[in-house]
Write a protein that holds these residues in place. Structure first.
Motif, mmCIF file in Angstrom:
data_model
loop_
_atom_site.group_PDB
_atom_site.id
_atom_site.type_symbol
_atom_site.label_atom_id
_atom_site.label_comp_id
_atom_site.label_asym_id
_atom_site.label_seq_id
_atom_site.Cartn_x
_atom_site.Cartn_y
_atom_site.Cartn_z
ATOM 1 N N ILE A 1 0.830 -1.201 0.000
ATOM 2 C CA ILE A 1 0.000 0.000 0.000
ATOM 3 C C ILE A 1 0.865 1.252 0.000
ATOM 4 N N ASN A 2 0.232 2.347 -0.355
ATOM 5 C CA ASN A 2 0.872 3.648 -0.310
ATOM 6 C C ASN A 2 -0.017 4.550 0.534
ATOM 7 N N ILE A 3 0.531 5.059 1.659
ATOM 8 C CA ILE A 3 -0.203 5.966 2.535
ATOM 9 C C ILE A 3 0.186 7.380 2.133
ATOM 10 N N HIS A 4 -0.796 8.147 1.687
ATOM 11 C CA HIS A 4 -0.560 9.495 1.184
ATOM 12 C C HIS A 4 -0.599 10.493 2.334
ATOM 13 N N ASP A 5 0.554 10.684 2.951
ATOM 14 C CA ASP A 5 0.687 11.636 4.039
ATOM 15 C C ASP A 5 1.708 12.686 3.608
ATOM 16 N N LYS A 6 1.334 13.950 3.735
ATOM 17 C CA LYS A 6 2.213 15.023 3.276
ATOM 18 C C LYS A 6 3.539 15.018 4.031
ATOM 19 N N ASP A 7 3.509 14.791 5.335
ATOM 20 C CA ASP A 7 4.719 14.843 6.147
ATOM 21 C C ASP A 7 5.511 13.541 6.142
ATOM 22 N N PHE A 8 4.828 12.402 6.088
ATOM 23 C CA PHE A 8 5.503 11.111 6.182
ATOM 24 C C PHE A 8 4.834 10.098 5.244
ATOM 25 N N PRO A 9 5.087 10.197 3.942
ATOM 26 C CA PRO A 9 4.485 9.231 3.019
ATOM 27 C C PRO A 9 5.111 7.849 3.231
ATOM 28 N N VAL A 10 4.291 6.826 3.130
ATOM 29 C CA VAL A 10 4.748 5.463 3.386
ATOM 30 C C VAL A 10 4.306 4.565 2.242
ATOM 31 N N GLU A 11 5.250 3.798 1.718
ATOM 32 C CA GLU A 11 4.929 2.715 0.800
ATOM 33 C C GLU A 11 5.492 1.451 1.426
ATOM 34 N N ALA A 12 4.595 0.509 1.745
ATOM 35 C CA ALA A 12 5.015 -0.667 2.492
ATOM 36 C C ALA A 12 4.052 -1.817 2.260
ATOM 37 N N ILE A 13 4.476 -2.978 2.723
ATOM 38 C CA ILE A 13 3.651 -4.185 2.665
ATOM 39 C C ILE A 13 3.051 -4.410 4.050
ATOM 40 N N ILE B 1 -2.154 -7.037 10.986
ATOM 41 C CA ILE B 1 -3.117 -6.042 11.430
ATOM 42 C C ILE B 1 -3.550 -6.444 12.830
ATOM 43 N N ARG B 2 -3.287 -5.596 13.786
ATOM 44 C CA ARG B 2 -3.590 -5.866 15.189
ATOM 45 C C ARG B 2 -4.715 -4.961 15.674
ATOM 46 N N ALA B 3 -5.023 -5.063 16.954
ATOM 47 C CA ALA B 3 -6.107 -4.266 17.531
ATOM 48 C C ALA B 3 -5.773 -2.777 17.559
ATOM 49 N N PHE B 4 -4.494 -2.422 17.778
ATOM 50 C CA PHE B 4 -4.105 -1.028 17.919
ATOM 51 C C PHE B 4 -3.388 -0.464 16.704
ATOM 52 N N HIS B 5 -2.699 -1.320 15.965
ATOM 53 C CA HIS B 5 -1.847 -0.826 14.893
ATOM 54 C C HIS B 5 -1.613 -1.890 13.833
ATOM 55 N N LEU B 6 -1.006 -1.448 12.726
ATOM 56 C CA LEU B 6 -0.594 -2.356 11.653
ATOM 57 C C LEU B 6 0.928 -2.466 11.684
ATOM 58 N N TYR B 7 1.436 -3.618 11.292
ATOM 59 C CA TYR B 7 2.870 -3.769 11.057
ATOM 60 C C TYR B 7 3.089 -3.618 9.565
ATOM 61 N N ILE C 1 7.756 -1.047 10.589
ATOM 62 C CA ILE C 1 7.187 0.054 11.364
ATOM 63 C C ILE C 1 5.777 -0.322 11.801
ATOM 64 N N THR C 2 5.342 0.320 12.872
ATOM 65 C CA THR C 2 3.957 0.179 13.294
ATOM 66 C C THR C 2 3.230 1.462 12.907
ATOM 67 N N TYR C 3 2.003 1.298 12.476
ATOM 68 C CA TYR C 3 1.215 2.438 12.033
ATOM 69 C C TYR C 3 -0.140 2.352 12.730
ATOM 70 N N PRO C 4 -0.539 3.398 13.461
ATOM 71 C CA PRO C 4 -1.794 3.351 14.221
ATOM 72 C C PRO C 4 -3.013 3.149 13.318
ATOM 73 N N ASN C 5 -3.949 2.350 13.820
ATOM 74 C CA ASN C 5 -5.169 2.069 13.053
ATOM 75 C C ASN C 5 -5.971 3.331 12.763
ATOM 76 N N ASN C 6 -6.047 4.258 13.729
ATOM 77 C CA ASN C 6 -6.864 5.441 13.489
ATOM 78 C C ASN C 6 -6.289 6.299 12.365
ATOM 79 N N LEU C 7 -4.976 6.302 12.173
ATOM 80 C CA LEU C 7 -4.396 7.057 11.058
ATOM 81 C C LEU C 7 -4.694 6.393 9.714
ATOM 82 N N MET C 8 -4.835 5.078 9.710
ATOM 83 C CA MET C 8 -5.191 4.382 8.469
ATOM 84 C C MET C 8 -6.571 4.811 7.979
ATOM 85 N N LEU C 9 -7.453 5.128 8.911
ATOM 86 C CA LEU C 9 -8.788 5.574 8.517
ATOM 87 C C LEU C 9 -8.825 7.062 8.195
ATOM 88 N N GLN C 10 -7.832 7.810 8.665
ATOM 89 C CA GLN C 10 -7.807 9.250 8.436
ATOM 90 C C GLN C 10 -7.052 9.638 7.179
#
Length: 184
Positions: free
Chosen positions: A121-133, A137-143, A152-161
């Motif tokens: 996936i590619n997370i389109h974040d202006k400050d910290f763009p991420v392209e990763a596999i 997927i856990r209760a609090f975050h994604l690996y 890296i761990t990425y918070p679930n709420n940011l995935m929805l935002q």
């Protein structure tokens, strides 16, 4: 002494048996539905088990509330208890609102998330763009595994935002599968 208790609360115990039986059946039906939805959507068993634990916890809390009414608790008494408990929980949850937000996002992602483990996936974040596999997927975050191999761990709420696009479906072949042991 035990027979005195049974004789004194015979009706309540019979009603309690029915209530617990009905809640158990509803829990089983819900768990079966969650598992079918999970398998149909290609969701890993660890995530399915997590949602099943949430269902079980909700059923236990509901059973405790109903049982308190069966054994004679008045609504007025329960309101005092619940308002006190919720006041303490409200203060505690306000202090840890991000954890609650991540758990809620994890539940939403279980039922409506277009990506799964193994997708790039590619997370389109202006400050910290991420392209990763997505590795897990856990209760609090994604690996997420970056292209350079960093995890890296990425918070679930940011995935929805954030805006997220899929780069490649099933980008890795050797995603570790969960064992086939199912826990109810």
């Amino acid at each position: 002494m035990f027979t005195n208790f049974i004789n004194a609360y015979r009706e309540e115990l019979i009603i309690s048996g029915f209530v617990i039986g009905i809640l158990f059946i509803l829990r089983l039906i819900t768990i079966v539905a969650v598992r079918k939805l999970g398998r149909k959507s290609g969701i890993y068993k660890a995530r399915i088990r997590l949602i099943c634990r949430y269902v079980t916890g909700t059923a236990i809390i509901l059973a405790l509330i109903i049982e308190s009414f069966i054994f004679g608790a008045q609504f007025r008494e329960l309101i005092v208890i619940f308002s006190s408990v919720f006041a303490v929980l409200g203060i505690a949850l306000f202090a840890v609102w991000s954890i609650l937000s991540n758990v809620t996002s994890g539940i939403i992602m279980f039922f409506n998330f277009p990506f799964k483990v193994g997708d790039k996936i590619n997370i389109h974040d202006k400050d910290f763009p991420v392209e990763a596999i997505i590795e897990d997927i856990r209760a609090f975050h994604l690996y997420l595994r970056l292209n350079n191999g960093d995890l890296i761990t990425y918070p679930n709420n940011l995935m929805l935002q954030k805006a997220v696009s899929i780069v490649e479906k099933d980008a890795i072949e050797d995603v570790s599968k969960d064992d086939d042991v199912e826990i109810i």
